[in-house]
Design a protein around this motif. Structure first.
Motif, PDB file in Angstrom:
ATOM      1  N   PRO A 171      30.535  27.324  27.192  1.00 55.75           N
ATOM      2  CA  PRO A 171      29.561  27.574  28.252  1.00 55.75           C
ATOM      3  C   PRO A 171      30.062  28.657  29.209  1.00 55.75           C
ATOM      4  O   PRO A 171      31.269  28.839  29.405  1.00 55.75           O
ATOM      5  CB  PRO A 171      29.453  26.216  28.958  1.00 55.75           C
ATOM      6  CG  PRO A 171      29.875  25.212  27.936  1.00 55.75           C
ATOM      7  CD  PRO A 171      30.937  25.901  27.134  1.00 55.75           C
ATOM      8  N   TYR A 172      29.148  29.355  29.804  1.00 56.32           N
ATOM      9  CA  TYR A 172      29.430  30.475  30.702  1.00 56.32           C
ATOM     10  C   TYR A 172      30.438  30.108  31.790  1.00 56.32           C
ATOM     11  O   TYR A 172      31.387  30.862  32.047  1.00 56.32           O
ATOM     12  CB  TYR A 172      28.101  30.905  31.320  1.00 56.32           C
ATOM     13  CG  TYR A 172      28.124  32.085  32.249  1.00 56.32           C
ATOM     14  CD1 TYR A 172      27.990  33.384  31.763  1.00 56.32           C
ATOM     15  CD2 TYR A 172      28.196  31.902  33.626  1.00 56.32           C
ATOM     16  CE1 TYR A 172      27.963  34.473  32.615  1.00 56.32           C
ATOM     17  CE2 TYR A 172      28.166  32.979  34.496  1.00 56.32           C
ATOM     18  CZ  TYR A 172      28.051  34.263  33.992  1.00 56.32           C
ATOM     19  OH  TYR A 172      28.013  35.344  34.847  1.00 56.32           O
ATOM     20  N   ASP A 173      30.224  28.969  32.435  1.00 52.12           N
ATOM     21  CA  ASP A 173      31.081  28.574  33.558  1.00 52.12           C
ATOM     22  C   ASP A 173      32.512  28.267  33.138  1.00 52.12           C
ATOM     23  O   ASP A 173      33.400  28.184  33.995  1.00 52.12           O
ATOM     24  CB  ASP A 173      30.497  27.350  34.271  1.00 52.12           C
ATOM     25  CG  ASP A 173      29.198  27.676  34.994  1.00 52.12           C
ATOM     26  OD1 ASP A 173      29.013  28.850  35.383  1.00 52.12           O
ATOM     27  OD2 ASP A 173      28.359  26.769  35.162  1.00 52.12           O
ATOM     28  N   GLN A 174      32.726  28.072  31.848  1.00 51.14           N
ATOM     29  CA  GLN A 174      34.074  27.753  31.370  1.00 51.14           C
ATOM     30  C   GLN A 174      34.853  28.973  30.882  1.00 51.14           C
ATOM     31  O   GLN A 174      36.011  28.851  30.496  1.00 51.14           O
ATOM     32  CB  GLN A 174      33.990  26.715  30.248  1.00 51.14           C
ATOM     33  CG  GLN A 174      33.457  25.364  30.702  1.00 51.14           C
ATOM     34  CD  GLN A 174      33.392  24.350  29.575  1.00 51.14           C
ATOM     35  OE1 GLN A 174      34.027  24.511  28.534  1.00 51.14           O
ATOM     36  NE2 GLN A 174      32.593  23.309  29.765  1.00 51.14           N
ATOM     37  N   VAL A 175      34.217  30.125  30.897  1.00 51.01           N
ATOM     38  CA  VAL A 175      34.893  31.351  30.477  1.00 51.01           C
ATOM     39  C   VAL A 175      35.442  32.036  31.722  1.00 51.01           C
ATOM     40  O   VAL A 175      34.694  32.631  32.501  1.00 51.01           O
ATOM     41  CB  VAL A 175      33.935  32.283  29.714  1.00 51.01           C
ATOM     42  CG1 VAL A 175      34.637  33.595  29.348  1.00 51.01           C
ATOM     43  CG2 VAL A 175      33.408  31.590  28.465  1.00 51.01           C
ATOM     44  N   ASP A 176      36.746  31.938  31.917  1.00 51.59           N
ATOM     45  CA  ASP A 176      37.375  32.429  33.143  1.00 51.59           C
ATOM     46  C   ASP A 176      38.099  33.753  32.978  1.00 51.59           C
ATOM     47  O   ASP A 176      38.485  34.370  33.977  1.00 51.59           O
ATOM     48  CB  ASP A 176      38.381  31.389  33.672  1.00 51.59           C
ATOM     49  CG  ASP A 176      37.690  30.122  34.170  1.00 51.59           C
ATOM     50  OD1 ASP A 176      36.492  30.199  34.499  1.00 51.59           O
ATOM     51  OD2 ASP A 176      38.354  29.074  34.221  1.00 51.59           O
ATOM     52  N   SER A 177      38.302  34.206  31.753  1.00 49.59           N
ATOM     53  CA  SER A 177      39.009  35.470  31.568  1.00 49.59           C
ATOM     54  C   SER A 177      38.553  36.153  30.284  1.00 49.59           C
ATOM     55  O   SER A 177      38.078  35.499  29.352  1.00 49.59           O
ATOM     56  CB  SER A 177      40.525  35.242  31.526  1.00 49.59           C
ATOM     57  OG  SER A 177      40.876  34.428  30.424  1.00 49.59           O
TER      58      SER A 177
ATOM     59  N   GLY B 292      36.205  50.468  30.928  1.00 51.02           N
ATOM     60  CA  GLY B 292      37.319  49.524  30.996  1.00 51.02           C
ATOM     61  C   GLY B 292      37.033  48.249  31.754  1.00 51.02           C
ATOM     62  O   GLY B 292      37.850  47.324  31.744  1.00 51.02           O
ATOM     63  N   LYS B 293      35.886  48.158  32.383  1.00 52.01           N
ATOM     64  CA  LYS B 293      35.533  46.935  33.100  1.00 52.01           C
ATOM     65  C   LYS B 293      35.022  45.886  32.118  1.00 52.01           C
ATOM     66  O   LYS B 293      34.528  46.215  31.041  1.00 52.01           O
ATOM     67  CB  LYS B 293      34.473  47.211  34.165  1.00 52.01           C
ATOM     68  CG  LYS B 293      34.957  48.107  35.291  1.00 52.01           C
ATOM     69  CD  LYS B 293      33.857  48.350  36.313  1.00 52.01           C
ATOM     70  CE  LYS B 293      34.354  49.245  37.440  1.00 52.01           C
ATOM     71  NZ  LYS B 293      33.299  49.510  38.448  1.00 52.01           N
ATOM     72  N   TYR B 294      35.136  44.606  32.526  1.00 47.25           N
ATOM     73  CA  TYR B 294      34.707  43.500  31.675  1.00 47.25           C
ATOM     74  C   TYR B 294      33.480  42.816  32.267  1.00 47.25           C
ATOM     75  O   TYR B 294      33.365  42.655  33.486  1.00 47.25           O
ATOM     76  CB  TYR B 294      35.839  42.488  31.502  1.00 47.25           C
ATOM     77  CG  TYR B 294      37.039  43.050  30.792  1.00 47.25           C
ATOM     78  CD1 TYR B 294      37.106  43.073  29.400  1.00 47.25           C
ATOM     79  CD2 TYR B 294      38.107  43.585  31.510  1.00 47.25           C
ATOM     80  CE1 TYR B 294      38.208  43.606  28.735  1.00 47.25           C
ATOM     81  CE2 TYR B 294      39.215  44.117  30.858  1.00 47.25           C
ATOM     82  CZ  TYR B 294      39.243  44.131  29.479  1.00 47.25           C
ATOM     83  OH  TYR B 294      40.336  44.674  28.834  1.00 47.25           O
TER      84      TYR B 294
ATOM     85  N   ASP C 290      37.065  44.957  39.610  1.00 44.65           N
ATOM     86  CA  ASP C 290      38.433  45.420  39.874  1.00 44.65           C
ATOM     87  C   ASP C 290      39.194  45.795  38.599  1.00 44.65           C
ATOM     88  O   ASP C 290      40.356  46.189  38.650  1.00 44.65           O
ATOM     89  CB  ASP C 290      39.222  44.390  40.682  1.00 44.65           C
ATOM     90  CG  ASP C 290      39.460  43.079  39.923  1.00 44.65           C
ATOM     91  OD1 ASP C 290      39.221  43.035  38.701  1.00 44.65           O
ATOM     92  OD2 ASP C 290      39.889  42.099  40.555  1.00 44.65           O
ATOM     93  N   GLY C 291      38.526  45.676  37.449  1.00 44.06           N
ATOM     94  CA  GLY C 291      39.153  46.098  36.200  1.00 44.06           C
ATOM     95  C   GLY C 291      40.059  45.064  35.549  1.00 44.06           C
ATOM     96  O   GLY C 291      40.562  45.295  34.451  1.00 44.06           O
ATOM     97  N   THR C 292      40.258  43.913  36.202  1.00 47.14           N
ATOM     98  CA  THR C 292      41.090  42.867  35.614  1.00 47.14           C
ATOM     99  C   THR C 292      40.273  42.060  34.616  1.00 47.14           C
ATOM    100  O   THR C 292      39.066  42.229  34.484  1.00 47.14           O
ATOM    101  CB  THR C 292      41.660  41.930  36.679  1.00 47.14           C
ATOM    102  OG1 THR C 292      40.574  41.150  37.244  1.00 47.14           O
ATOM    103  CG2 THR C 292      42.344  42.720  37.790  1.00 47.14           C
ATOM    104  N   LYS C 293      40.935  41.144  33.951  1.00 51.06           N
ATOM    105  CA  LYS C 293      40.273  40.274  32.984  1.00 51.06           C
ATOM    106  C   LYS C 293      39.744  38.983  33.623  1.00 51.06           C
ATOM    107  O   LYS C 293      39.247  38.107  32.942  1.00 51.06           O
ATOM    108  CB  LYS C 293      41.247  39.924  31.848  1.00 51.06           C
ATOM    109  CG  LYS C 293      41.663  41.105  30.979  1.00 51.06           C
ATOM    110  CD  LYS C 293      42.622  40.664  29.894  1.00 51.06           C
ATOM    111  CE  LYS C 293      43.098  41.835  29.053  1.00 51.06           C
ATOM    112  NZ  LYS C 293      41.992  42.419  28.254  1.00 51.06           N
TER     113      LYS C 293
END
Length: 239
Positions: A133-139, A190-192, A229-232
């Protein structure tokens, strides 16, 4: 009854009736304070795959026009002829192409993959499916997963290995989005981005199944989060 008492009495009655008839506004289950929520984005609602009337209104029996969508400003660009397609697919300023029947097959803007409408342009979007689920994808996944991804488009779920976002009931001819499929897209810059497709029916802003064949469609509800911010880091849940 004195005037002051009457005023107090009728004020109390008004308060009671206001409380009784106050609309029952349900909380927005999609809102998390971080994601962009798109509700009822109209696809090509004038096309129809059958003959005669669909959705309660006269429609044209023809292929559905493709439209492009851009995450940064929610821009929607329609491709209604060959010139539109040639001109716009060559650009790098779009993110998703909604194609096919009911605009339900989505391509990312990746110029490296054959059979992608963007093939040959400089864009290098890549996508990975995470079956959570969407809310469980943190990175976001590691970059090697994006490089190895073979996902060119996602639409109907054909089998257990499918990268699709919806199931199609061939007996009832109805679409049901799956809640446990989240797409993480690495943009060319490069952004996610993480993306969840939720519904193709007007007014349905959750995963409630539809039973009416002629419910107005396609009207897309989906949500996404861009990590600027370009991080994961893709955490959107407040839990």
């Amino acid at each position: 009854m004195k005037l002051s008492i009457k005023i107090l009495f009728y004020s109390c009655i008004a308060t009671v009736f206001t409380s009784c008839f106050k609309p029952n506004i349900e909380p927005d289950i999609l809102a998390d304070g971080k994601s962009t929520i798109i509700k009822d984005l109209a696809g090509d609602v004038n096309a129809y795959v059958g003959a005669g009337v669909g959705g309660g209104n006269p429609k044209e029996t023809r292929d559905f026009y493709t439209f492009l969508f851009r995450f940064s400003d929610q821009n929607q660009t329609w491709l209604k002829n060959h010139t539109d397609s040639v001109t716009n697919f060559a650009k790098t300023d779009w993110d998703l192409a909604f194609t096919g029947q009911y605009n339900g097959t989505l391509f990312i803007n990746d110029g490296t993959m054959e059979n992608n409408p963007a093939y040959g342009n400089p864009s290098r979007h890549r996508v990975v499916l995470i079956k959570k689920p969407y809310d469980q994808v943190d990175s976001a996944p590691e970059d090697i997963e994006f490089e190895n991804s073979k996902i060119n488009a996602f639409g109907i779920i054909m089998d257990a290995e499918s990268s699709g976002w919806y199931d199609y009931n061939i007996q009832r001819h109805l679409v049901q989005a799956m809640p446990d499929r989240t797409y993480v897209i690495r943009l060319s810059n490069g952004k996610y981005v993480k993306l969840q497709m939720i519904s193709v029916y007007q007014g349905i802003h959750n995963f409630t199944p539809i039973t009416d064949l002629y419910w107005p469609a396609p009207y897309f509800t989906f949500r996404y989060f861009i990590q600027e911010d370009g991080t994961k880091n893709l955490k959107t849940s407040n839990l």
